[in-house]
Design an enzyme around this catalytic site. Structure first.
Site, PDB file in Angstrom:
ATOM      1  N   GLY A  63       0.826  -1.201   0.000  1.00  0.00           N
ATOM      2  CA  GLY A  63       0.000   0.000   0.000  1.00  0.00           C
ATOM      3  C   GLY A  63       0.855   1.243   0.000  1.00  0.00           C
TER       4      GLY A  63
ATOM      5  N   ASP B  77      -5.465  10.012  12.290  1.00  0.00           N
ATOM      6  CA  ASP B  77      -5.794   9.495  10.956  1.00  0.00           C
ATOM      7  C   ASP B  77      -6.421   8.111  11.065  1.00  0.00           C
ATOM      8  OD1 ASP B  77      -6.039   9.832   8.243  1.00  0.00           O
ATOM      9  OD2 ASP B  77      -4.075   8.995   7.771  1.00  0.00           O
TER      10      ASP B  77
END
Length: 722
Positions: free
Chosen positions: A384, A506
């Site tokens: 990712g 986040d």
């Protein structure tokens, strides 16, 4: 290159923003004096009085006047006419009013040669007009009212008079009322039995419009709630009314538009509220379900004492001149210190020494071993990518151990080192079974690497949306509930159990990893920061924007640029709704809604909240658990930070040891600054307090153009973030 510090000031007279070098700031400020004589008297303060009532009841009853016993608050709504009775005849021939129990100055007398000034206002409210016995024969109507007093409606104002006037006083200028009627009975002067009208001192509307032309039926076969927006521009004398089914966005086309100078008709100090009536043979329930009102505050201060104000401005200039001098000195000193730090950080030996000196620092890996484990950071080994780096899968040949290797990849090497150090200083001592564990680090050849436990089942979003290079299985219901509890446990550890408070900043589905047993692990601490124990928030000083990912960012962060425990809880609420609904927080697949939370709140209001559960589950879920998780998700998404539950309470609700939180049926409107609240949803604590207790005297003109900085999302963005 010479650095120039700029000062940006907004003129209190013209509203224009002035920018100039700090060295000349004090001198330039003297120019404001030249504006004062011409503009002071004609430019009164532009602050607003703002009120928000998402529901009605004992918490805010004192804010209203109920001049007759036929009007009251009941079932979370204002019932302008009776809503319950043992005998249907009790509903007939009634008129009622409910008004906000404070006056507003709606216009000012002309002074110093200036013209009369009229206040602007805007209001939004939800209405429900309902025939309780199932008959569609209504009677009579509901109206939004501006009244000279907060007294009872005049005698004989039932039926077609809508609680506004009666046969004796109708049309008299002494009434001093202006109203917007929503009429369900056709009189001889009406266009039909389903219309909106603007009324001035009379029940005969000055302007009407049939709502049928807009697809709106005030009394439909199936009960429906409507949102009404009324905007009045005092300067232009423009009166505009919009209307739509509740939950739908504000239409582009108004249902009614008229030119009107309020100061010609209403009392200088007037009241806002609602009036309604029932008929001699038929009746209806006239309900207001929520109400927001913002009125321009016409302060009595003005240009009457110009000299004192000019002296005050001159004194302020002297103070600002001194402050600017100190600011220049501080700016120069800090710039030199920052340059020294950056020069030192560019030395690899300094960075490596810093890393080795961090307490609890894990193993230092050799670059050649990590390069070999990732096949030279080969593309097919990529797991990712986020805003701060790329994550690769690594396999050590000697024992087959699998790891995840994060390679920092900011274009600016200095920023990469900053990011690297920030993540390490947060995570190097964190130890929790539901956090992704840091195994080690590497800094060689100018490359910055962190080594984490490998999560064989990827990230949560890959299972919810079946994305990524490898198609992941759909996550069943029981595992979703477990993941929610796992992440809540990790959040509680970060906020309350670690020796320092850590805010993640986040939290999102792509940063929740699943281990071999499909248990949730919170990862990616690239934005995480430590809060001092005696403080409540972390300010992102070095980033000119808002850290996080849109849809997970709490609304107050756009005004403060500060991360708090409460903003983390807001992100958890978005994640919880995402888990249950199988939809992203910022969702384009829901007509009329941009965010998932607004759609879920609408379903909650209609009593059908479990319809939000992910259809891909095929009905294979526990309804009571779904209800509990959805209500908790809404509670965590409350626009007021202090109303959100704490991490400990979240865990107990998820475990079922506390009942689901009580959530208002209407999503409260966000206002800033937020009021302090004492209610906390923790073990032994009370439920959510009502947003309607807030009476805020503050401007609602917060936007990117008026904030002292321009909002920008600073995020590890990417659907396949790890």
């Amino acid at each position: 290159m010479r650095s120039t510090l700029l000062i940006s000031l907004k003129s209190p007279f013209s509203g224009h923003r002035l920018c100039f070098p700090a060295a000349a700031a004090a001198t330039k400020l003297l120019l404001l004096l030249l504006f004062a004589h011409e503009t002071l008297a004609s430019s009164p303060p532009s602050d607003y009085l703002s009120f928000s009532f998402p529901s009605f009841g004992p918490d805010n009853r004192g804010n209203f006047t109920f001049p007759t016993t036929d009007s009251r608050d009941s079932q979370g709504a204002l019932q302008i006419t009776p809503d319950t009775a043992n005998d249907d005849s009790f509903f007939l021939n009634k008129s009622g009013r409910v008004l906000l129990s404070r006056r507003f100055r709606l216009w000012k007398d002309p002074s110093s040669g200036n013209r009369k000034r009229t206040a602007s206002f805007n209001t939004t409210f939800f209405i429900n007009i309902f025939k309780p016995n199932g008959s569609l024969i209504p009677g009579e109507g509901l109206s939004f009212l501006i009244s000279p007093d907060d007294g009872a409606p005049p005698p004989g104002s039932s039926g077609g008079y809508l609680g506004l006037t009666n046969s004796t006083i109708d049309g008299h200028s002494s009434n001093q009322i202006v109203a917007v009627e929503f009429d369900t009975v056709k009189q001889s002067y009406d266009p039909d039995d389903n219309h909106v009208g603007l009324n001035i001192n009379s029940i005969v509307s000055n302007k009407t419009a049939s709502l049928s032309l807009f697809g709106i039926q005030l009394l439909p076969p199936n009960p429906a709630n409507y949102t009404v927006w009324i905007d009045y521009d005092g300067g232009a004398g423009q009166f505009i009314v919009h209307m739509a089914l509740q939950g739908k966005p504000k239409p582009l086309t108004p249902v009614l538009e008229a030119r009107l100078n309020l100061s010609d008709y209403v009392n200088q100090d007037s009241y806002f509220g609602f009036a309604a009536s029932t008929g001699a043979a038929d009746y209806q329930l006239n309900c207001v379900l929520a109400w927001n009102l913002t009125v321009e505050n016409l302060d009595e201060k003005g240009g009457g004492n110009l000299w004192k104000i000019l002296v005050g401005i001159a004194a302020g200039v002297v103070v600002i001149a001194l402050a600017v001098g100190l600011l220049l000195f501080w700016h120069s000193k800090e710039r030199r210190k920052k340059m020294k730090r950056r020069m030192a950080a560019l030395d690899p030996s300094v960075l490596t020494g810093t890393l080795k000196s961090l307490p609890g620092m894990p193993k230092e890996f050799e670059y050649k071993d990590l390069r070999r484990a990732t096949n030279g950071f080969e593309e097919k080994m990529k797991l990712g990518q986020g805003g701060f780096g790329i994550v690769y899968k690594g396999v050590f040949a000697d024992d087959g151990t699998q790891v995840a290797v994060k390679k920092f990849s900011r274009e600016d090497n200095m920023n990469s080192q900053d990011d690297f150090l920030k993540e390490l200083t947060v995570i190097n001592r964190l130890r929790h079974k539901h956090l992704v564990s840091l195994l080690g680090w590497c800094h060689e050849n100018g490359v910055l690497l962190l080594v984490y436990d490998y999560m064989p089942n990827g990230s949560l979003d890959q299972h919810l949306y079946r994305t990524g290079s490898a198609v992941r299985p759909l996550l069943p219901w029981n595992r979703r509930v477990q993941v929610a509890a796992d992440v809540a446990s990790a959040l509680h550890y970060l906020h309350h159990e670690y020796n320092e408070c850590v805010v993640h900043r986040d939290l999102k589905s792509s940063n929740v990893m699943l281990d071999a047993a499909f248990r949730g692990r919170l990862g990616d601490f690239g934005l995480a920061r430590v809060i001092d124990i005696d403080k409540t928030s972390y300010a992102e000083l070095e980033a000119a924007g808002v850290p996080g990912t849109l849809g997970y960012i709490a609304p107050e962060c756009f005004h403060t640029a500060r991360a708090t425990r409460e903003s983390d809880v807001f992100a958890f609420g978005a994640l919880l709704l995402e888990l249950v609904c199988g939809r992203r927080p910022r969702c384009s697949t829901l007509p009329g809604f941009n965010f998932l939370v607004d759609w879920v709140w609408m379903l909650h209001r209609e009593g059908t909240i479990t319809e939000a559960v992910d259809e891909k589950l095929g009905g294979d879920y526990a309804a009571d658990e779904a209800f509990r998780l959805l209500m908790l998700g809404l509670a965590c998404s409350h626009p007021v930070p202090g109303e959100r539950p704490k991490a400990a309470g979240i865990i107990q609700i998820l475990l079922g040891t506390l009942p689901p939180p009580v959530v208002p049926p209407f999503k409260p409107g966000f206002m800033w600054p937020a009021a302090e609240t004492s209610g906390e949803y923790e073990a032994g604590g009370v439920g959510l307090t009502s947003m309607s207790t807030l009476l805020l005297n503050s401007s609602l003109n917060y936007s990117s153009s008026t904030l002292p900085w321009t909002p920008r999302i600073v995020s590890n963005v990417g659907q396949d973030d790890v």
